[in-house]
Motif scaffolding. Sequence first.
Motif, PDB file in Angstrom:
ATOM      1  N   ALA A 254      61.582  16.520  63.248  1.00  0.00           N
ATOM      2  CA  ALA A 254      60.766  15.623  64.082  1.00  0.00           C
ATOM      3  C   ALA A 254      61.608  14.600  64.840  1.00  0.00           C
ATOM      4  O   ALA A 254      61.406  14.358  66.026  1.00  0.00           O
ATOM      5  N   LYS A 255      62.577  14.002  64.150  1.00  0.00           N
ATOM      6  CA  LYS A 255      63.325  12.916  64.800  1.00  0.00           C
ATOM      7  C   LYS A 255      64.091  13.448  66.017  1.00  0.00           C
ATOM      8  O   LYS A 255      64.038  12.855  67.101  1.00  0.00           O
ATOM      9  N   GLN A 256      64.767  14.572  65.829  1.00  0.00           N
ATOM     10  CA  GLN A 256      65.535  15.100  66.972  1.00  0.00           C
ATOM     11  C   GLN A 256      64.605  15.548  68.100  1.00  0.00           C
ATOM     12  O   GLN A 256      64.884  15.336  69.280  1.00  0.00           O
ATOM     13  N   VAL A 257      63.461  16.134  67.739  1.00  0.00           N
ATOM     14  CA  VAL A 257      62.517  16.574  68.771  1.00  0.00           C
ATOM     15  C   VAL A 257      62.011  15.358  69.544  1.00  0.00           C
ATOM     16  O   VAL A 257      61.979  15.349  70.781  1.00  0.00           O
ATOM     17  N   LEU A 258      61.655  14.307  68.827  1.00  0.00           N
ATOM     18  CA  LEU A 258      61.135  13.101  69.488  1.00  0.00           C
ATOM     19  C   LEU A 258      62.209  12.441  70.352  1.00  0.00           C
ATOM     20  O   LEU A 258      61.928  11.969  71.462  1.00  0.00           O
ATOM     21  N   GLN A 259      63.436  12.406  69.851  1.00  0.00           N
ATOM     22  CA  GLN A 259      64.509  11.782  70.641  1.00  0.00           C
ATOM     23  C   GLN A 259      64.784  12.578  71.925  1.00  0.00           C
ATOM     24  O   GLN A 259      64.948  12.006  73.001  1.00  0.00           O
ATOM     25  N   LYS A 260      64.807  13.896  71.784  1.00  0.00           N
ATOM     26  CA  LYS A 260      65.062  14.725  72.977  1.00  0.00           C
ATOM     27  C   LYS A 260      63.886  14.625  73.948  1.00  0.00           C
ATOM     28  O   LYS A 260      64.074  14.617  75.165  1.00  0.00           O
TER      29      LYS A 260
ATOM     30  N   SER B 115      60.658   3.896  70.331  1.00  0.00           N
ATOM     31  CA  SER B 115      61.909   3.488  69.686  1.00  0.00           C
ATOM     32  C   SER B 115      62.198   4.348  68.449  1.00  0.00           C
ATOM     33  O   SER B 115      61.293   4.970  67.882  1.00  0.00           O
ATOM     34  N   ASP B 116      63.460   4.338  68.020  1.00  0.00           N
ATOM     35  CA  ASP B 116      63.833   5.090  66.822  1.00  0.00           C
ATOM     36  C   ASP B 116      63.052   4.587  65.608  1.00  0.00           C
ATOM     37  O   ASP B 116      62.639   5.368  64.750  1.00  0.00           O
ATOM     38  N   GLY B 117      62.847   3.264  65.555  1.00  0.00           N
ATOM     39  CA  GLY B 117      62.109   2.700  64.415  1.00  0.00           C
ATOM     40  C   GLY B 117      60.686   3.232  64.357  1.00  0.00           C
ATOM     41  O   GLY B 117      60.169   3.562  63.283  1.00  0.00           O
ATOM     42  N   LEU B 118      60.055   3.332  65.518  1.00  0.00           N
ATOM     43  CA  LEU B 118      58.689   3.877  65.546  1.00  0.00           C
ATOM     44  C   LEU B 118      58.697   5.342  65.109  1.00  0.00           C
ATOM     45  O   LEU B 118      57.818   5.780  64.351  1.00  0.00           O
ATOM     46  N   MET B 119      59.704   6.064  65.563  1.00  0.00           N
ATOM     47  CA  MET B 119      59.788   7.479  65.149  1.00  0.00           C
ATOM     48  C   MET B 119      59.845   7.587  63.626  1.00  0.00           C
ATOM     49  O   MET B 119      59.192   8.436  63.024  1.00  0.00           O
ATOM     50  N   ASP B 120      60.620   6.688  63.001  1.00  0.00           N
ATOM     51  CA  ASP B 120      60.719   6.717  61.533  1.00  0.00           C
ATOM     52  C   ASP B 120      59.354   6.460  60.887  1.00  0.00           C
ATOM     53  O   ASP B 120      58.988   7.105  59.903  1.00  0.00           O
ATOM     54  N   SER B 121      58.594   5.513  61.473  1.00  0.00           N
ATOM     55  CA  SER B 121      57.258   5.235  60.920  1.00  0.00           C
ATOM     56  C   SER B 121      56.334   6.436  61.095  1.00  0.00           C
ATOM     57  O   SER B 121      55.555   6.781  60.203  1.00  0.00           O
TER      58      SER B 121
ATOM     59  N   PHE C 295      48.856   1.720  61.359  1.00  0.00           N
ATOM     60  CA  PHE C 295      48.676   0.800  62.500  1.00  0.00           C
ATOM     61  C   PHE C 295      49.499  -0.474  62.286  1.00  0.00           C
ATOM     62  O   PHE C 295      50.196  -0.943  63.186  1.00  0.00           O
ATOM     63  N   GLU C 296      49.434  -1.029  61.073  1.00  0.00           N
ATOM     64  CA  GLU C 296      50.171  -2.268  60.774  1.00  0.00           C
ATOM     65  C   GLU C 296      51.677  -2.037  60.851  1.00  0.00           C
ATOM     66  O   GLU C 296      52.410  -2.818  61.451  1.00  0.00           O
ATOM     67  N   VAL C 297      52.116  -0.960  60.224  1.00  0.00           N
ATOM     68  CA  VAL C 297      53.555  -0.686  60.155  1.00  0.00           C
ATOM     69  C   VAL C 297      54.127  -0.418  61.553  1.00  0.00           C
ATOM     70  O   VAL C 297      55.268  -0.770  61.854  1.00  0.00           O
ATOM     71  N   SER C 298      53.315   0.183  62.425  1.00  0.00           N
ATOM     72  CA  SER C 298      53.823   0.524  63.764  1.00  0.00           C
ATOM     73  C   SER C 298      53.635  -0.621  64.765  1.00  0.00           C
ATOM     74  O   SER C 298      54.172  -0.557  65.880  1.00  0.00           O
ATOM     75  N   ALA C 299      52.912  -1.665  64.378  1.00  0.00           N
ATOM     76  CA  ALA C 299      52.615  -2.784  65.301  1.00  0.00           C
ATOM     77  C   ALA C 299      53.868  -3.430  65.903  1.00  0.00           C
ATOM     78  O   ALA C 299      53.868  -3.766  67.093  1.00  0.00           O
ATOM     79  N   PRO C 300      54.951  -3.609  65.125  1.00  0.00           N
ATOM     80  CA  PRO C 300      56.131  -4.260  65.721  1.00  0.00           C
ATOM     81  C   PRO C 300      56.721  -3.494  66.901  1.00  0.00           C
ATOM     82  O   PRO C 300      57.466  -4.070  67.696  1.00  0.00           O
ATOM     83  N   TYR C 301      56.405  -2.215  67.029  1.00  0.00           N
ATOM     84  CA  TYR C 301      56.985  -1.413  68.122  1.00  0.00           C
ATOM     85  C   TYR C 301      56.058  -1.326  69.332  1.00  0.00           C
ATOM     86  O   TYR C 301      56.368  -0.675  70.320  1.00  0.00           O
ATOM     87  N   ALA C 302      54.894  -1.981  69.225  1.00  0.00           N
ATOM     88  CA  ALA C 302      53.878  -1.840  70.274  1.00  0.00           C
ATOM     89  C   ALA C 302      54.016  -2.939  71.313  1.00  0.00           C
ATOM     90  O   ALA C 302      54.541  -4.013  71.035  1.00  0.00           O
TER      91      ALA C 302
END
Length: 460
Positions: free
Chosen positions: A225-231, A332-338, A404-411
């Motif tokens: 997933a991470k590589q697919v999302l980054q590409k 962002s990479d952080g959002l991808m991790d979440s 939703f809460e965990v991803s809020a910092p990236y929004a």
Amino acid sequence: MKIQSNEKIETLKNNVKGQIVLPDDPNYDEVRKIWNAMIDRRPAVIVQCAEADDVLHAISYARGNKLEISIRGGGHNIAGSALCDNGLLIDFSNMTTVSVDAQKRRAYVEPGATLGDFDKAVQVHGMATPVGINSTTGIAGLTLGGGFGWLTRKYGMTIDNLVSAEMVTADGRKIRASENENEDLFWAIRGGGGNFGVITQFEFALYPVGPEILAGLLVFPMDQAKQVLQKYREFVKTAPEELNIWVVIRKAPPLPFLPEDVHGKEVVVLAVFYAGNIAEGEKLIDPLRSFGDTYGEHIGAQPYGQWQQAFDPLLTPGARNYWKSHNLTELSDGLMDSIIEFAGKLPSPHCEIFLPLMSGAANRVPSDAMAYGHRDAQFVLNVHGRWDEAAQDATCIAWAREFFEVSAPYASTGAYVNFMSGDEGDRVAAAYGVNYERLQQIKKKYDPENIFHNNQNIKA
Ligand SMILES: Cc1cc2nc3c(=O)[nH]c(=O)nc-3n(C[C@H](O)[C@H](O)[C@H](O)COP(=O)(O)OP(=O)(O)OC[C@H]3O[C@@H](n4cnc5c(N)ncnc54)[C@H](O)[C@@H]3O)c2cc1C
């Protein structure tokens, strides 16, 4: 429930051209059903409108009998605002006509039309305008909140293509809103929801689209997933606006092009749409295949109208639903991790994470041009909590809220009102951001008593 006096109801029945449905009628339960099965409300009177004048009678009856009002277009809104308990429902299910003036490239649309009704009528003329991705969604609610789909990168949001609307106001006037008539109202209804009056007809601009487009799905394993999302993030930065790609993360449905042992596993799906020359599109999307080791793919030329229904089997009515969403200016990479973390704990086979791509024409509209102002949104993060049994309510809602809460910092700031659940009323001002104050002023002018409050409510 308030019992409506026979005499008054008879007068209403005589006044309207459409049907009145009451709680004792055999079709009452069927008529009051909406898409989200979590919403079970019982209006006292349902006016199934047949023409715009029926709305005048409905509003007058509701006001005279101190009934609250709700309005139903396609009945898809996740918050269930189409329905109210003990009030009067203005139901447009029987007003679904879409007329097309091919010369002028305009569509005139009744407020009960679904996106399927719309696409079918305009595709006869080889045309389309940006709408959503599920054909049973109502054009009315979708447009009033904003509206976006596969054509949004190229042609903007649905509201960017709204030319005018015919409306009934809270004080019972039939008026028209456009760039030249009641401009303040026209500004407000393009994103401000059903707060300002009842729309009885929409006029949209159309563009030549199809009849064939290139579209389909590429399915990747979750551990990539991470590589697919980054590409994906890099690829879409320079992709032409005719190309739209949304990411869907969920448990794989039993699609025939996927090996059986993949069914039910978490997967990353790239949903691809290209509205241009098919051979060019094929070349353009080829690099997507190198994003990872695909489990399978199903991409090809097909009628635009068919692709507009491609997600219908995953989004059927009758399930329980709780949605949350964020606007994103970047992935962002952080959002991808979440995303990856919460994809690892999907609480039902129907829960999914959708990432619509917005970048393009929608970003070129100034943020104060109309009520919808999130013109910096490049993506939307849509958290679809979806399940079958009431016993799963707590677990599935908790998953959506926690993600939703965990991803809020990236929004980014603001929110798309059409994806807000019924418990997000306190998010409405923030959702509109700098445009909220002007919306309040227009609300005060056109609906000072807030009779249209079954919506993401703007309080004057
Ligand atoms: C499965 C699914 C897929 C979706 N996909 C997309 C998508 O791809 N893109 C996107 O942008 N959105 C999408 N949405 C969100 C969708 O835009 C909203 O749910 C929208 O509110 C649905 O409109 P409706 O007419 O069906 O809803 P309804 O529930 O009938 O109406 C919603 C609200 O709109 C107002 N309203 C409706 N009709 C009128 C009227 N004639 N006059 C005044 N006010 C009115 C009322 O306040 C009403 O409560 C999707 C929703 C679902 C459930």
